[in-house]
Design a protein around this motif. Structure first.
Motif, PDB file in Angstrom:
ATOM      1  N   ALA A  38       7.368  -2.065   7.974  1.00 28.24           N
ATOM      2  CA  ALA A  38       6.435  -3.027   7.377  1.00 28.24           C
ATOM      3  C   ALA A  38       7.179  -4.230   6.796  1.00 28.24           C
ATOM      4  N   ILE A  39       8.236  -3.984   6.062  1.00 25.02           N
ATOM      5  CA  ILE A  39       8.985  -5.080   5.431  1.00 25.02           C
ATOM      6  C   ILE A  39       9.711  -5.923   6.473  1.00 25.02           C
ATOM      7  N   THR A  40      10.345  -5.273   7.440  1.00 22.70           N
ATOM      8  CA  THR A  40      11.074  -6.050   8.454  1.00 22.70           C
ATOM      9  C   THR A  40      10.117  -6.833   9.347  1.00 22.70           C
ATOM     10  N   GLY A  41       8.883  -6.386   9.476  1.00 24.04           N
ATOM     11  CA  GLY A  41       7.889  -7.188  10.199  1.00 24.04           C
ATOM     12  C   GLY A  41       7.689  -8.527   9.530  1.00 24.04           C
ATOM     13  N   VAL A  42       7.651  -8.525   8.223  1.00 24.69           N
ATOM     14  CA  VAL A  42       7.514  -9.774   7.460  1.00 24.69           C
ATOM     15  C   VAL A  42       8.780 -10.611   7.588  1.00 24.69           C
ATOM     16  N   VAL A  43       9.930  -9.969   7.481  1.00 24.28           N
ATOM     17  CA  VAL A  43      11.207 -10.683   7.570  1.00 24.28           C
ATOM     18  C   VAL A  43      11.365 -11.340   8.945  1.00 24.28           C
ATOM     19  N   VAL A  44      11.035 -10.605  10.006  1.00 26.91           N
ATOM     20  CA  VAL A  44      11.117 -11.172  11.360  1.00 26.91           C
ATOM     21  C   VAL A  44      10.211 -12.390  11.465  1.00 26.91           C
TER      22      VAL A  44
ATOM     23  N   LEU B 267       0.830  -1.212   0.000  1.00 17.39           N
ATOM     24  CA  LEU B 267       0.000   0.000   0.000  1.00 17.39           C
ATOM     25  C   LEU B 267       0.860   1.256   0.000  1.00 17.39           C
ATOM     26  N   LEU B 268       1.909   1.257   0.806  1.00 14.86           N
ATOM     27  CA  LEU B 268       2.795   2.422   0.872  1.00 14.86           C
ATOM     28  C   LEU B 268       3.468   2.688  -0.470  1.00 14.86           C
ATOM     29  N   ILE B 269       3.955   1.641  -1.095  1.00 14.67           N
ATOM     30  CA  ILE B 269       4.593   1.792  -2.408  1.00 14.67           C
ATOM     31  C   ILE B 269       3.567   2.272  -3.435  1.00 14.67           C
TER      32      ILE B 269
ATOM     33  N   ILE C  76      10.449  11.583   4.993  1.00 11.80           N
ATOM     34  CA  ILE C  76      11.086  10.907   6.128  1.00 11.80           C
ATOM     35  C   ILE C  76      10.225   9.720   6.566  1.00 11.80           C
ATOM     36  N   THR C  77       8.917   9.954   6.644  1.00 13.91           N
ATOM     37  CA  THR C  77       7.983   8.940   7.134  1.00 13.91           C
ATOM     38  C   THR C  77       7.973   7.702   6.246  1.00 13.91           C
ATOM     39  N   PHE C  78       7.892   7.907   4.942  1.00 11.38           N
ATOM     40  CA  PHE C  78       7.750   6.784   4.011  1.00 11.38           C
ATOM     41  C   PHE C  78       8.838   5.719   4.167  1.00 11.38           C
ATOM     42  N   PRO C  79      10.137   6.066   4.089  1.00 13.89           N
ATOM     43  CA  PRO C  79      11.134   4.979   4.167  1.00 13.89           C
ATOM     44  C   PRO C  79      11.165   4.272   5.524  1.00 13.89           C
ATOM     45  N   ILE C  80      10.900   5.023   6.591  1.00 19.47           N
ATOM     46  CA  ILE C  80      10.899   4.388   7.922  1.00 19.47           C
ATOM     47  C   ILE C  80       9.717   3.428   8.023  1.00 19.47           C
ATOM     48  N   TRP C  81       8.534   3.895   7.625  1.00 19.32           N
ATOM     49  CA  TRP C  81       7.332   3.059   7.707  1.00 19.32           C
ATOM     50  C   TRP C  81       7.479   1.836   6.808  1.00 19.32           C
ATOM     51  N   LEU C  82       8.023   2.033   5.610  1.00 14.19           N
ATOM     52  CA  LEU C  82       8.236   0.911   4.695  1.00 14.19           C
ATOM     53  C   LEU C  82       9.210  -0.094   5.310  1.00 14.19           C
TER      54      LEU C  82
ATOM     55  N   ILE D 266       8.250   2.226  17.029  1.00 10.52           N
ATOM     56  CA  ILE D 266       7.845   3.214  18.030  1.00 10.52           C
ATOM     57  C   ILE D 266       8.052   4.624  17.470  1.00 10.52           C
ATOM     58  N   ILE D 267       9.187   4.835  16.849  1.00  5.42           N
ATOM     59  CA  ILE D 267       9.518   6.149  16.288  1.00  5.42           C
ATOM     60  C   ILE D 267       8.544   6.555  15.185  1.00  5.42           C
ATOM     61  N   ILE D 268       8.057   5.587  14.421  1.00  2.00           N
ATOM     62  CA  ILE D 268       7.221   5.912  13.267  1.00  2.00           C
ATOM     63  C   ILE D 268       5.838   6.441  13.658  1.00  2.00           C
ATOM     64  N   ILE D 269       5.379   6.130  14.849  1.00  2.00           N
ATOM     65  CA  ILE D 269       4.027   6.533  15.247  1.00  2.00           C
ATOM     66  C   ILE D 269       3.814   8.042  15.113  1.00  2.00           C
ATOM     67  N   PRO D 270       4.635   8.883  15.765  1.00  8.30           N
ATOM     68  CA  PRO D 270       4.382  10.326  15.590  1.00  8.30           C
ATOM     69  C   PRO D 270       4.595  10.797  14.150  1.00  8.30           C
ATOM     70  N   PHE D 271       5.532  10.174  13.441  1.00 11.34           N
ATOM     71  CA  PHE D 271       5.756  10.572  12.048  1.00 11.34           C
ATOM     72  C   PHE D 271       4.517  10.321  11.195  1.00 11.34           C
ATOM     73  N   VAL D 272       3.916   9.148  11.339  1.00 14.54           N
ATOM     74  CA  VAL D 272       2.702   8.834  10.572  1.00 14.54           C
ATOM     75  C   VAL D 272       1.586   9.804  10.951  1.00 14.54           C
ATOM     76  N   LEU D 273       1.416  10.023  12.239  1.00 14.38           N
ATOM     77  CA  LEU D 273       0.336  10.904  12.690  1.00 14.38           C
ATOM     78  C   LEU D 273       0.539  12.344  12.218  1.00 14.38           C
ATOM     79  N   ILE D 274       1.755  12.853  12.325  1.00 13.33           N
ATOM     80  CA  ILE D 274       2.037  14.227  11.870  1.00 13.33           C
ATOM     81  C   ILE D 274       1.846  14.325  10.364  1.00 13.33           C
ATOM     82  N   THR D 275       2.335  13.349   9.641  1.00  9.40           N
ATOM     83  CA  THR D 275       2.192  13.354   8.179  1.00  9.40           C
ATOM     84  C   THR D 275       0.716  13.351   7.799  1.00  9.40           C
ATOM     85  N   TYR D 276      -0.064  12.540   8.483  1.00  6.97           N
ATOM     86  CA  TYR D 276      -1.507  12.456   8.211  1.00  6.97           C
ATOM     87  C   TYR D 276      -2.201  13.770   8.547  1.00  6.97           C
TER      88      TYR D 276
END
Length: 181
Positions: free
Chosen positions: A166-172, A62-64, A157-163, A130-140
């Protein structure tokens, strides 16, 4: 940005601060609560990890897609994809907490270099989630209050961190999945 949008932004910014603090604290607190250990007769939700890993993968797509949409000047599609990505992240979080509240944590069984790689990915994933939460909210908030220039700046800034999250969640998940019982 209009005066009305500026007033809205100030109101939303209070929520950004509150949610950026409350969400990680609540998740951390609930993560440490295992209902079965407390004597509750709940069924372990062991079927959830592949579901929430899939949601993470879907969020990455979705992000991409949202970036591609905005580069093609399709603002409506971009907005819809980003809103869906936020909803997916919320659903992921609920399922993740539900799993950990009903199931014993799975230990990674790999050794050597693979273990170092796993733990590096896991630790960076957790910290950045944890860091991405305020970034997503501020961006929104900047998007919905029509502060588009500032939205674009923080979105870069938000996009690459959030991506990455998301990707590392799958990898983990893929790396630890052989060790689920």
């Amino acid at each position: 940005m209009s005066e009305v949008d500026h007033v809205k932004a100030k109101k939303y910014n209070k929520w950004v601060v509150v949610l950026s603090i409350v969400i990680p604290l609540v998740v951390a607190a609930l993560f440490g609560v295992n209902l079965r250990s407390l004597g509750y007769d709940v069924e372990p939700l062991t079927f959830l990890p592949p579901i929430y890993a899939t949601i993470n993968g879907f969020t990455a797509v979705l992000l991409i897609g949202a970036v591609m949409a905005i580069k093609s000047k399709n603002v409506v599609l971009h907005e819809n994809l980003m809103t869906t990505a936020i909803y997916c992240s919320v659903v992921f979080l609920v399922l993740y907490v539900a799993y950990h509240m009903t199931s014993d944590s799975t230990k990674f069984g790999g050794e050597g270099v693979v273990a170092y790689i796993y733990y590096f990915i896991l630790i960076t994933h957790i910290i950045l989630s944890i860091i991405i939460i305020p970034f997503v909210l501020i961006t929104y908030v900047r998007a919905i209050t029509n502060d588009i220039e500032r939205h674009k700046k923080i979105a870069k800034i938000t996009f690459p961190i959030w991506l990455y999250v998301a990707i590392t969640g799958v990898v983990v998940y893929l790396m630890i999945s052989p060790y689920y019982t």
